[in-house]
Design a protein around this motif. Structure first.
Motif, short mmCIF file in Angstrom:
data_model
loop_
_atom_site.label_atom_id
_atom_site.label_comp_id
_atom_site.label_asym_id
_atom_site.label_seq_id
_atom_site.Cartn_x
_atom_site.Cartn_y
_atom_site.Cartn_z
N GLY A 50 0.86 -1.18 0.00
CA GLY A 50 0.00 0.00 0.00
C GLY A 50 0.90 1.23 0.00
O GLY A 50 2.11 1.14 -0.26
N LEU A 51 0.33 2.38 0.31
CA LEU A 51 1.12 3.61 0.33
C LEU A 51 2.02 3.60 1.57
O LEU A 51 1.53 3.50 2.70
N ILE A 52 3.33 3.71 1.36
CA ILE A 52 4.30 3.82 2.44
C ILE A 52 4.60 5.30 2.63
O ILE A 52 5.15 5.95 1.75
N GLN A 53 4.23 5.85 3.77
CA GLN A 53 4.35 7.28 4.03
C GLN A 53 5.77 7.64 4.44
O GLN A 53 6.54 6.79 4.89
N PRO A 54 6.14 8.94 4.30
CA PRO A 54 7.45 9.38 4.79
C PRO A 54 7.62 9.06 6.27
O PRO A 54 6.71 9.27 7.07
N GLY A 55 8.78 8.52 6.60
CA GLY A 55 9.06 8.14 7.98
C GLY A 55 8.66 6.72 8.30
O GLY A 55 8.81 6.29 9.45
N TYR A 56 8.16 5.97 7.31
CA TYR A 56 7.71 4.59 7.54
C TYR A 56 8.43 3.64 6.58
O TYR A 56 9.00 4.05 5.57
N GLY A 57 8.37 2.38 6.91
CA GLY A 57 8.99 1.38 6.05
C GLY A 57 8.37 0.02 6.26
O GLY A 57 7.69 -0.25 7.24
N VAL A 58 8.58 -0.86 5.28
CA VAL A 58 8.17 -2.25 5.35
C VAL A 58 9.43 -3.08 5.15
O VAL A 58 10.01 -3.10 4.07
N ASP A 59 9.88 -3.73 6.20
CA ASP A 59 11.14 -4.48 6.12
C ASP A 59 10.97 -5.85 5.50
O ASP A 59 11.79 -6.30 4.70
N VAL A 60 9.89 -6.55 5.87
CA VAL A 60 9.70 -7.93 5.43
C VAL A 60 8.48 -8.00 4.52
O VAL A 60 7.40 -7.50 4.87
N ILE A 61 8.64 -8.60 3.35
CA ILE A 61 7.52 -8.80 2.43
C ILE A 61 7.42 -10.29 2.11
O ILE A 61 8.36 -11.05 2.32
N THR A 62 6.27 -10.68 1.61
CA THR A 62 6.05 -12.06 1.20
C THR A 62 5.69 -12.10 -0.28
O THR A 62 4.72 -11.44 -0.69
N LEU A 63 6.46 -12.83 -1.06
CA LEU A 63 6.19 -12.94 -2.49
C LEU A 63 5.01 -13.87 -2.72
O LEU A 63 4.94 -14.97 -2.16
N GLY A 64 4.07 -13.43 -3.54
CA GLY A 64 2.89 -14.21 -3.83
C GLY A 64 3.15 -15.29 -4.87
O GLY A 64 4.24 -15.39 -5.46
N PRO A 65 2.14 -16.11 -5.15
CA PRO A 65 2.31 -17.22 -6.10
C PRO A 65 2.27 -16.74 -7.54
O PRO A 65 1.82 -15.64 -7.86
N LEU A 66 2.75 -17.59 -8.43
CA LEU A 66 2.64 -17.38 -9.87
C LEU A 66 1.20 -17.68 -10.30
O LEU A 66 0.41 -18.22 -9.52
N PRO A 67 0.82 -17.32 -11.54
CA PRO A 67 -0.56 -17.53 -11.97
C PRO A 67 -1.08 -18.95 -11.77
O PRO A 67 -2.27 -19.14 -11.51
N GLY A 68 -0.25 -19.95 -11.87
CA GLY A 68 -0.70 -21.33 -11.69
C GLY A 68 -0.89 -21.73 -10.25
O GLY A 68 -1.37 -22.83 -9.97
N GLY A 69 -0.50 -20.84 -9.31
CA GLY A 69 -0.67 -21.14 -7.90
C GLY A 69 0.61 -21.57 -7.20
O GLY A 69 0.65 -21.59 -5.97
N SER A 70 1.66 -21.91 -7.94
CA SER A 70 2.92 -22.32 -7.33
C SER A 70 3.80 -21.10 -7.11
O SER A 70 3.62 -20.05 -7.73
#
Length: 480
Positions: free
Chosen positions: A422-442
């Motif tokens: 989403g929108l990351i505002q000044p002074g904020y951060g997201v350190d850890v993200i999770t990669l989603g699946p490919l179109p086939g679900g894997s």
């Protein structure tokens, strides 16, 4: 070769069905080869008891109700604010704001103020009463409750595989935040439409992104069939790219959509609506808010400069000043619920104050490398928006179709989105993200990949989208 004319509408891009007791407060940006209408880009069906209170800016053919009017329009109007709307093709439907919303005036237009419309007080705009849930006549008692993202995703997969029972009532039991991820529509096309009944129960599905580049029929529902029904649902989302038809709730509607509310930011496809892209069914007692406007391009000199700067070694930290060229005001971008305040020890010292100037400053930091496990695909991305920046950003992590082909995975898409914040505002951060699946679900198979991070900047005070975007590379290693 002539360009293909687009249809943009606050409710529907193209209507060949019935739209009744609806209103919209969308902001639309038209263009030379665009038909833009407050209610519909083109109407070949019927419009009744609807109004438009928004703005249409830019060139092209514009109208308060429908830019292409080949159908019927009864008891409908659009609200003129000041001198705006002077170039609309249907001035006969215009009403001044004071006149349109004066106490009792809406009754003169055939609006039912007893059970459908709340006329407002002291000249406020009329709104809709809540409608009790409806169930189709064929409902046979088979009910499936949906209370989280996984259950909603399972519904999409069953419908898209042609395995869903068309006579099932799906009942939403809680609000669902999709975490800024891209969404695969429920009922991808007319070959696998949604034919059940989806009862939203007044709940909200929010914080998701629809890619019209990836899905030609882009919406929470790609196609609602003639036996399908969606009611009492609220949505907040964004639609990016251009496809055939796009709408936050549904791209192609052949069934019934009742008592739904959409708040969305959309980029125009061939048929784009604030609720649905193309409607040949019924829209009733619905409303829409937000914008339909093209993404701002990056000027080529700036693109060359960014490419040069990206050759610097990691970790990447980039700060620039760019004159904002986008004049339109966008709907508020959904804030990232995972963003946390940046700790002082984790960022460089603030630069000295600069003399006042008209330019705006945008800054970001992102890790050049990330390792993830194939068990959960979570990794440290280090998305940071320093406090001195005047702009926040939305980050999209993508893998190219060429990179997937190198790994033995074939896809027709130019890019596949694996994560979007989403929108990351000044002074904020997201350190850890999770990669989603490919179109086939894997997920991505173990190996090394060259991904890209698209950063789109927004003024957090005015909600204006900057004309400056940038793309940075990220090396991702997936371990088994």
């Amino acid at each position: 070769m002539a360009k293909q004319r687009r249809r943009l509408g606050g409710l529907a891009g193209l209507n060949t069905g019935q739209i009744g007791d609806c209103y919209t407060r969308m902001v639309l940006r038209s263009g030379q080869e665009v038909w833009a209408g407050g209610l519909c880009g083109e109407n070949r069906g019927s419009l009744s008891r609807c109004y438009f209170q928004g703005r249409i800016i830019g060139r092209g053919r514009k109208a308060g109700l429908a830019a292409g009017q080949g159908g019927q329009a009864g008891s409908c109007f659009w609200v003129r604010a000041g001198e705006e709307g002077g170039d609309f093709t249907d001035p006969q439907y215009a009403r001044e704001e004071a006149e349109a919303f004066a106490p009792g005036s809406i009754e003169l237009s055939g609006f039912d103020t007893a059970s459908v419309w709340h006329p407002g007080e002291a000249g406020q705009a009329p709104e809709l009463y809540d409608l009790p849930p409806e169930e189709p006549e064929w409902a046979d008692g088979q009910v499936v409750e949906i209370g989280d993202r996984q259950e909603l995703l399972a519904l999409a997969q069953r419908v898209n595989r042609g395995e869903a029972d068309g006579r099932t009532l799906y009942r939403l039991t809680a609000d669902i935040d999709l975490g800024g991820r891209s969404w695969t529509p429920i009922g991808l096309d007319p070959a696998t439409p949604f034919q059940g009944c989806f009862d939203g129960g007044g709940h909200l599905i929010c914080n998701f992104v629809l890619s019209a580049r990836k899905h030609p029929n882009a919406g929470l529902f790609g196609c609602v069939g003639s036996q399908g029904m969606v009611h009492s649902l609220r949505l907040e989302c964004a639609v990016i790219g251009a496809g055939a038809a796009a709408g936050p709730l549904c791209a192609l509607n052949h069934g019934q959509i009742v008592n739904c509310v959409c708040q969305a930011r959309l980029e125009p496809s061939r048929y784009t609506g604030g609720l649905v892209g193309q409607n040949s069914g019924v829209l009733r007692r619905c409303c829409s808010f937000g914008t339909i406007t093209p993404a701002a391009p990056i000027p080529w000199p700036l693109s060359a400069l960014l490419l040069l700067l990206l050759c610097l070694p990691a970790p990447l930290f980039f700060a620039f000043h760019a004159q904002t060229q986008a004049q339109e005001v966008f709907a508020p971008v959904i804030l990232d619920p995972n963003a946390l305040p940046i700790q002082p020890d984790g960022q460089p010292p603030a630069p000295p104050p600069q003399p006042e100037q008209e330019d705006t400053g945008a800054s970001f930091a992102v890790n050049a490398q990330m390792r993830v496990s194939a068990e959960n695909y979570a990794g440290a991305a280090g998305l940071r928006c320093p406090a001195w920046s005047t702009r926040g950003f939305v980050a999209t992590v993508r893998v190219s179709g060429q990179e997937l082909a190198r790994a033995g995975y074939q896809t027709g898409a130019e890019y596949v989105t694996l994560y979007q914040s989403g929108l990351i505002q000044p002074g904020y951060g997201v350190d850890v993200i999770t990669l989603g699946p490919l179109p086939g679900g894997s997920g991505l198979p173990p190996g090394e990949y060259e991904l890209s991070v698209l950063l789109e900047f927004y003024d957090v005070q005015t909600n204006e989208k900057s004309s400056v975007n940038t793309v940075v590379p990220m090396e991702v290693t997936v371990t088994s």
